[in-house]
Design a protein around this motif. Structure first.
Motif, PDB file in Angstrom:
ATOM      1  N   MET A  61       4.403  29.258  42.157  1.00 22.18           N
ATOM      2  CA  MET A  61       4.013  28.774  40.830  1.00 22.18           C
ATOM      3  C   MET A  61       5.221  28.668  39.903  1.00 22.18           C
ATOM      4  O   MET A  61       5.323  27.729  39.104  1.00 22.18           O
ATOM      5  N   THR A  62       6.161  29.595  40.016  1.00 21.22           N
ATOM      6  CA  THR A  62       7.385  29.530  39.215  1.00 21.22           C
ATOM      7  C   THR A  62       8.178  28.277  39.558  1.00 21.22           C
ATOM      8  O   THR A  62       8.657  27.552  38.663  1.00 21.22           O
ATOM      9  N   ALA A  63       8.316  27.999  40.845  1.00 23.01           N
ATOM     10  CA  ALA A  63       9.047  26.798  41.282  1.00 23.01           C
ATOM     11  C   ALA A  63       8.356  25.531  40.796  1.00 23.01           C
ATOM     12  O   ALA A  63       9.017  24.599  40.320  1.00 23.01           O
ATOM     13  N   GLU A  64       7.030  25.484  40.884  1.00 20.97           N
ATOM     14  CA  GLU A  64       6.292  24.310  40.414  1.00 20.97           C
ATOM     15  C   GLU A  64       6.463  24.133  38.906  1.00 20.97           C
ATOM     16  O   GLU A  64       6.621  22.999  38.426  1.00 20.97           O
ATOM     17  N   ALA A  65       6.445  25.209  38.158  1.00 21.80           N
ATOM     18  CA  ALA A  65       6.626  25.120  36.704  1.00 21.80           C
ATOM     19  C   ALA A  65       8.022  24.623  36.368  1.00 21.80           C
ATOM     20  O   ALA A  65       8.196  23.800  35.455  1.00 21.80           O
ATOM     21  N   GLU A  66       9.029  25.085  37.107  1.00 20.61           N
ATOM     22  CA  GLU A  66      10.401  24.643  36.864  1.00 20.61           C
ATOM     23  C   GLU A  66      10.547  23.149  37.135  1.00 20.61           C
ATOM     24  O   GLU A  66      11.220  22.436  36.372  1.00 20.61           O
ATOM     25  N   VAL A  67       9.927  22.656  38.187  1.00 20.73           N
ATOM     26  CA  VAL A  67       9.971  21.226  38.499  1.00 20.73           C
ATOM     27  C   VAL A  67       9.258  20.431  37.400  1.00 20.73           C
ATOM     28  O   VAL A  67       9.746  19.383  36.961  1.00 20.73           O
ATOM     29  N   PHE A  68       8.112  20.926  36.946  1.00 23.67           N
ATOM     30  CA  PHE A  68       7.361  20.259  35.887  1.00 23.67           C
ATOM     31  C   PHE A  68       8.186  20.194  34.596  1.00 23.67           C
ATOM     32  O   PHE A  68       8.273  19.148  33.940  1.00 23.67           O
ATOM     33  N   ILE A  69       8.821  21.297  34.238  1.00 23.40           N
ATOM     34  CA  ILE A  69       9.649  21.345  33.030  1.00 23.40           C
ATOM     35  C   ILE A  69      10.811  20.360  33.144  1.00 23.40           C
ATOM     36  O   ILE A  69      11.112  19.617  32.201  1.00 23.40           O
ATOM     37  N   ALA A  70      11.458  20.330  34.298  1.00 24.20           N
ATOM     38  CA  ALA A  70      12.581  19.400  34.505  1.00 24.20           C
ATOM     39  C   ALA A  70      12.102  17.956  34.391  1.00 24.20           C
ATOM     40  O   ALA A  70      12.797  17.117  33.793  1.00 24.20           O
ATOM     41  N   ALA A  71      10.929  17.656  34.927  1.00 26.81           N
ATOM     42  CA  ALA A  71      10.396  16.294  34.838  1.00 26.81           C
ATOM     43  C   ALA A  71      10.131  15.921  33.386  1.00 26.81           C
ATOM     44  O   ALA A  71      10.408  14.785  32.960  1.00 26.81           O
ATOM     45  N   LEU A  72       9.618  16.854  32.600  1.00 27.10           N
ATOM     46  CA  LEU A  72       9.388  16.599  31.171  1.00 27.10           C
ATOM     47  C   LEU A  72      10.716  16.399  30.438  1.00 27.10           C
ATOM     48  O   LEU A  72      10.857  15.480  29.626  1.00 27.10           O
ATOM     49  N   GLU A  73      11.688  17.243  30.719  1.00 31.93           N
ATOM     50  CA  GLU A  73      12.983  17.163  30.045  1.00 31.93           C
ATOM     51  C   GLU A  73      13.729  15.856  30.355  1.00 31.93           C
ATOM     52  O   GLU A  73      14.484  15.365  29.523  1.00 31.93           O
ATOM     53  N   HIS A  74      13.497  15.303  31.529  1.00 34.21           N
ATOM     54  CA  HIS A  74      14.169  14.062  31.925  1.00 34.21           C
ATOM     55  C   HIS A  74      13.284  12.826  31.697  1.00 34.21           C
ATOM     56  O   HIS A  74      13.574  11.740  32.211  1.00 34.21           O
ATOM     57  N   ASP A  75      12.220  13.008  30.932  1.00 35.91           N
ATOM     58  CA  ASP A  75      11.290  11.928  30.599  1.00 35.91           C
ATOM     59  C   ASP A  75      10.754  11.196  31.838  1.00 35.91           C
ATOM     60  O   ASP A  75      10.538   9.984  31.819  1.00 35.91           O
ATOM     61  N   LEU A  76      10.551  11.949  32.905  1.00 33.51           N
ATOM     62  CA  LEU A  76       9.976  11.362  34.117  1.00 33.51           C
ATOM     63  C   LEU A  76       8.456  11.295  34.036  1.00 33.51           C
ATOM     64  O   LEU A  76       7.828  10.496  34.721  1.00 33.51           O
ATOM     65  N   ILE A  77       7.885  12.143  33.186  1.00 29.28           N
ATOM     66  CA  ILE A  77       6.438  12.131  32.946  1.00 29.28           C
ATOM     67  C   ILE A  77       6.203  12.332  31.455  1.00 29.28           C
ATOM     68  O   ILE A  77       7.044  12.878  30.747  1.00 29.28           O
ATOM     69  N   ASP A  78       5.052  11.846  30.983  1.00 26.42           N
ATOM     70  CA  ASP A  78       4.665  12.077  29.595  1.00 26.42           C
ATOM     71  C   ASP A  78       3.145  12.202  29.531  1.00 26.42           C
ATOM     72  O   ASP A  78       2.469  12.187  30.569  1.00 26.42           O
ATOM     73  N   ALA A  79       2.611  12.265  28.347  1.00 25.75           N
ATOM     74  CA  ALA A  79       1.171  12.487  28.170  1.00 25.75           C
ATOM     75  C   ALA A  79       0.330  11.413  28.813  1.00 25.75           C
ATOM     76  O   ALA A  79      -0.782  11.691  29.310  1.00 25.75           O
ATOM     77  N   GLU A  80       0.818  10.191  28.865  1.00 24.92           N
ATOM     78  CA  GLU A  80       0.036   9.087  29.471  1.00 24.92           C
ATOM     79  C   GLU A  80      -0.226   9.336  30.962  1.00 24.92           C
ATOM     80  O   GLU A  80      -1.201   8.823  31.503  1.00 24.92           O
ATOM     81  N   ASP A  81       0.657  10.072  31.609  1.00 23.70           N
ATOM     82  CA  ASP A  81       0.467  10.372  33.028  1.00 23.70           C
ATOM     83  C   ASP A  81      -0.767  11.264  33.270  1.00 23.70           C
ATOM     84  O   ASP A  81      -1.238  11.360  34.398  1.00 23.70           O
ATOM     85  N   PHE A  82      -1.279  11.866  32.212  1.00 21.19           N
ATOM     86  CA  PHE A  82      -2.407  12.776  32.348  1.00 21.19           C
ATOM     87  C   PHE A  82      -3.657  12.255  31.657  1.00 21.19           C
ATOM     88  O   PHE A  82      -4.660  12.937  31.584  1.00 21.19           O
ATOM     89  N   GLY A  83      -3.597  11.034  31.175  1.00 26.16           N
ATOM     90  CA  GLY A  83      -4.751  10.439  30.498  1.00 26.16           C
ATOM     91  C   GLY A  83      -5.799   9.982  31.494  1.00 26.16           C
ATOM     92  O   GLY A  83      -5.610  10.005  32.710  1.00 26.16           O
ATOM     93  N   LYS A  84      -6.935   9.550  30.952  1.00 30.52           N
ATOM     94  CA  LYS A  84      -8.011   9.043  31.811  1.00 30.52           C
ATOM     95  C   LYS A  84      -7.565   7.733  32.441  1.00 30.52           C
ATOM     96  O   LYS A  84      -7.037   6.860  31.778  1.00 30.52           O
ATOM     97  N   GLY A  85      -7.788   7.619  33.745  1.00 33.66           N
ATOM     98  CA  GLY A  85      -7.326   6.469  34.491  1.00 33.66           C
ATOM     99  C   GLY A  85      -8.309   5.395  34.528  1.00 33.66           C
ATOM    100  O   GLY A  85      -8.347   4.300  34.653  1.00 33.66           O
TER     101      GLY A  85
END
Length: 85
Positions: A61-85
Motif C-alpha cells: 500500500m505504501t508503494a501504491e501510494a507513492e506511485v499515485f502521489i508521483a503521478a499527481l505531481e507529474h500531472d499524469l492524472i487529475d480529477a477527470e480520471d476519476f469522474g463518471k465515465g
C-alpha cells in the motif's frame, strides 16, 4: 495442518494432518501433551504468518501510494480520471 481431530481414550488424539506444501495426508495417534504442543506451535506459526502478511500489505500500500502521489505531481492524472465515465 490438522484437518480432523478426534479424542480417543486415555488422553490420546487421532489426528488427520495435511501438508500445506504438497497436500499429502497423514493419520497419526498422539498423546494429549503432543496434541497441545502441536496446537501451540500451530498458533504461533499462524501469528507469524499474519504478521508477515500485515507487513507485506503495508509495504504494498505504501508503494501504491507513492506511485499515485508521483503521478499527481507529474500531472499524469487529475480529477477527470476519476469522474463518471
Amino acid at each position: 495442518m490438522p484437518v480432523e481431530a478426534e479424542a480417543l481414550d486415555h488422553g490420546r488424539w487421532d489426528l488427520r494432518l495435511r501438508c500445506g506444501q504438497c497436500g499429502t495426508y497423514r493419520d497419526v495417534v498422539v498423546s494429549d501433551d503432543v496434541a497441545k504442543r502441536y496446537e501451540s506451535d500451530l498458533q504461533r506459526g499462524m501469528v507469524e504468518i499474519a504478521a508477515a502478511l500485515e507487513r507485506h500489505d503495508h509495504e504494498r500500500m505504501t508503494a501504491e501510494a507513492e506511485v499515485f502521489i508521483a503521478a499527481l505531481e507529474h500531472d499524469l492524472i487529475d480529477a477527470e480520471d476519476f469522474g463518471k465515465g
